[in-house]
Design a protein around this motif. Structure first.
Motif, short mmCIF file in Angstrom:
data_model
loop_
_atom_site.label_atom_id
_atom_site.label_comp_id
_atom_site.label_asym_id
_atom_site.label_seq_id
_atom_site.Cartn_x
_atom_site.Cartn_y
_atom_site.Cartn_z
N PHE A 146 0.82 -1.20 0.00
CA PHE A 146 0.00 0.00 0.00
C PHE A 146 0.86 1.26 0.00
O PHE A 146 1.89 1.32 0.67
N GLY A 193 0.04 3.91 1.46
CA GLY A 193 0.00 4.39 2.85
C GLY A 193 0.50 3.36 3.85
O GLY A 193 0.16 3.42 5.01
N TYR A 194 1.27 2.40 3.40
CA TYR A 194 1.91 1.32 4.19
C TYR A 194 0.92 0.32 4.75
O TYR A 194 1.05 -0.86 4.51
N ALA A 195 -0.09 0.83 5.57
CA ALA A 195 -1.13 -0.05 6.12
C ALA A 195 -0.55 -1.25 6.86
O ALA A 195 -1.04 -2.36 6.72
N LEU A 196 0.49 -1.01 7.65
CA LEU A 196 1.02 -2.10 8.48
C LEU A 196 0.11 -2.30 9.69
O LEU A 196 -0.56 -1.36 10.11
#
Lengths: 285, 370
Positions: free
Chosen positions: B81, B83-86
């Motif tokens: 993603f 937006g990283y979404a970790l």
């Protein structure tokens, strides 16, 4: 430099003291009053060293109040139980209904969505008295007047909009991408909602639940009109202390002290949790 | 193989299409890039493939299965993603290895370690996302996507937050990894250098419409239209409006500069066209045209020269130093084999690289060259 610093600190101290006194003095006064007899409360000028007594608390907890005109039965503990029951159940119902609704309003754009959300908020605009008269008539017709179910239902007017709008903001702030990532990893929509969205909005849900609990606890007018003595919460029950032989200030003060204890305990407990949750939230992203 | 068939996306009840009638085919093991400026529909396309958005029209087929009606969990895709979404409560290590099950001959921890080494995030494996920089989180997110055994890997701007040097190194490594494991990948990017460096084929999108789908070489040498020609390539192609004259092209403008192209079959006389010339294709110091030097900068390996030719801005890139001062007038020209002609109205390409007697030799030379 050091002098200016000292001056600044001194001024700040004075300002802080003023604020604390302003907010805490009424509470201190009430606590003091709760340990005094009605006579000492009404004494003019007030004594600075009053004779403290536990008789107000004894009367409240034993249920018997000796007055000049005889013994009055007090249902304070039952009222307190009603408050706990009504507030807790109302918040639970509002959470069950409000959190999924808040998620829907935050994540999905659907026809009339904004209108529905705003209508729910508008319950908070209208003065309660506006809806009470028709509600009383309806409730008598459908047999809900003077029932816990009916009261909890009406309490949704207080709890549901609060929970819906606060929690919606938290869901909107959290990026949906984490839920998407979880779903791409092989999980259903429901799993993503319960395992990702709700924990991420946890602090917001806790804050909203706490606020709506306090609002429900402090509610007066709905219960006054829609419940009779055995269903009334403490806010209405305290009216019983305005007796034929005068207003029982000491008893009222003791009742107030006892009735703010549960909310105070809840707030202190939740505060620890809230600070933890919010500070985790603050550095995320 | 991923097949997008006449895919369209409209948001809400709007009639405006974010993606219009997009058809693409991506072979197994192929690495393609969706390239375009923001709002061109590339991310909408990716989200439709992943299942976060429903396709308004058209179908998506992955490895022989229609997937456009399936929930994301059943599509067998992995995604990095933008937006990283970790997952916030998990360490980087657990994020990357999330959901990877140990099988005989496959150790998830081994794969996590390999990816951590590849993306240089070994030292932060035990840390949680909240304390990491954007670049570290982005690499963790990319590692998580690459760790999955999926039919398709979707990479949404996976390196936007990285330092340029690191980005250049990781491009090559990620590409090599996808080839070694035979991963089918779709990269979404607005960075043509990244698309160029990583993708086997590039789909250029603009306004929700696929402009051209081809190898980087095809896009550079045979742009399908004026948009691709001016969008792809750095610095952008010089686009000079002109009309077809008797023995060549007459450029629009005060001085009616003439480009004589003897022996070239041009569109009918009077057709309005756009003459496209890559900055590398223009030679300075010789030619029929003359222009005033506006700026002349030597960048260490090539010279960028901006010139004013009768009010038209022309950018030229040369591989040697150009001895021309600002304000001086120098001749310039081009070989017919380097020209591109576009229809001035539709922007569609009319011809690429005209072969004339003089350029024919060099053309064949180039073909038979190494």
């Amino acid at each position: 430099m050091a002098q200016a610093d000292m001056l600044w600190r001194g001024l700040r101290g004075v300002a802080l003291t003023l604020v604390v006194v302003f907010f805490l003095f009424p509470i201190f006064w009430i606590v003091l009053m709760s340990f005094e007899t009605n006579e000492t409360v009404l004494q003019v000028p007030p004594t600075l060293t009053p004779h403290l007594t536990l008789q107000n608390y004894v009367a409240l907890l034993s249920g018997k109040l000796n007055t000049a005109t005889g013994i009055i039965n007090i249902t304070f503990l039952h009222n307190l139980w009603n408050s706990v029951l009504l507030s807790t159940c109302s918040v639970l119902v509002a959470l069950i209904l409000g959190v999924p609704a808040a998620y829907a309003f935050a994540r999905f754009r659907f026809r009339g969505g904004e209108d529905i959300a705003f209508t729910l908020l508008s319950f908070r605009f209208a003065p309660p008295l506006l809806v009470l008269l028709p509600l009383t008539l309806y409730f008598q017709d459908i047999g809900l007047s003077n029932t816990y179910v009916g009261l909890i239902w009406i309490y949704q007017l207080i709890c549901l909009p609060l929970i819906l709008w606060i929690v919606r903001g938290y869901f909107e702030d959290a990026s949906p991408d984490i839920e998407y990532a979880y779903r791409v990893d092989g999980h259903s929509w429901w799993k993503a909602f319960t395992k990702i969205a709700i924990p991420l909005a946890g602090p917001g849900i806790a804050a909203a639940a706490l606020l709506s609990f306090i609002f429900a606890w402090n509610n007066f007018v709905f219960a006054l009109v829609l419940a009779s003595a055995d269903k009334q919460p403490v806010t209405v029950g305290a009216l019983a202390f305005v007796t034929a032989s005068g207003i029982q200030y000491g008893i009222i003060a003791a009742a107030i002290v006892l009735s703010i204890l549960p909310t105070l305990a809840l707030a202190l407990y939740a505060q620890r949790w809230l600070v933890e949750g919010l500070s985790l939230g603050a550095v995320k992203g | 193989m991923l097949l997008l068939d006449h895919l369209s996306k409209a948001y809400g009840r709007s009639t405006v299409r974010a993606v219009k009638d997009l058809s693409l085919q991506i072979e197994d093991g192929e690495f393609i890039a969706l390239l375009g400026s923001s709002g061109c529909g590339k991310t909408s396309t990716l989200r439709m493939i992943a299942g976060f958005e429903a396709a308004t029209e058209g179908s998506i087929t992955l490895a022989g299965r229609r997937i456009d009606g399936l929930p994301p969990a059943q599509r067998r895709v992995a995604m990095a993603f933008e937006g990283y979404a970790l997952y916030p409560p998990l360490t980087v290590e657990d994020n990357i290895g999330f959901g990877l099950a140990a099988k005989p001959g496959f150790d998830p921890r081994q794969r996590v370690r390999e990816l951590a080494d590849l993306l240089e995030i070994g030292p932060i494996l035990k840390r949680k996302p909240a304390g990491l920089s954007g670049g570290q989180q982005q690499r963790a997110s990319l590692a998580r996507a690459l760790a999955r055994d999926a039919e398709l890997h979707l990479l949404d701007e996976p390196m936007g937050q990285l330092e340029p040097q690191l980005r250049a190194i990781l491009r090559g490594r990620v590409k090599a990894l996808t080839k070694a494991r035979g991963l089918t990948s779709v990269l979404v990017t607005h960075d043509q250098t990244e698309a160029n460096a990583m993708a086997d084929r590039i789909a250029v999108m603009e306004g929700g419409v696929l402009q051209q789908y081809g190898t980087p070489t095809e896009l550079r040498e045979q742009p399908a239209n004026l948009f691709v020609a001016t969008f792809f390539g750095e610095p952008p192609m010089n686009a000079l409006p002109a009309v077809v004259g008797n023995s060549g092209l007459i450029l629009d403008g005060d001085d009616n500069t003439h480009a004589s192209l003897p022996g070239v079959t041009l569109p009918p006389l009077g057709t309005p066209v756009v003459l496209g010339l890559r900055p590398h294709a223009i030679t300075l110091g010789q030619g029929d045209w003359a222009a005033t030097v506006i700026s002349n900068r030597w960048l260490g390996d090539e010279a960028h020269v901006a010139l004013d030719m009768g009010g038209r801005l022309i950018v030229v890139v040369a591989h040697h130093r150009i001895a021309a001062r600002t304000g001086s007038v120098i001749p310039l020209g081009f070989a017919p084999r380097d020209l591109h002609l576009f229809d001035a109205k539709t922007g569609q390409a009319l011809m690429h690289g005209v072969q004339t007697l003089s350029s024919q030799t060099s053309f064949t030379e180039r073909k038979s060259g190494p």
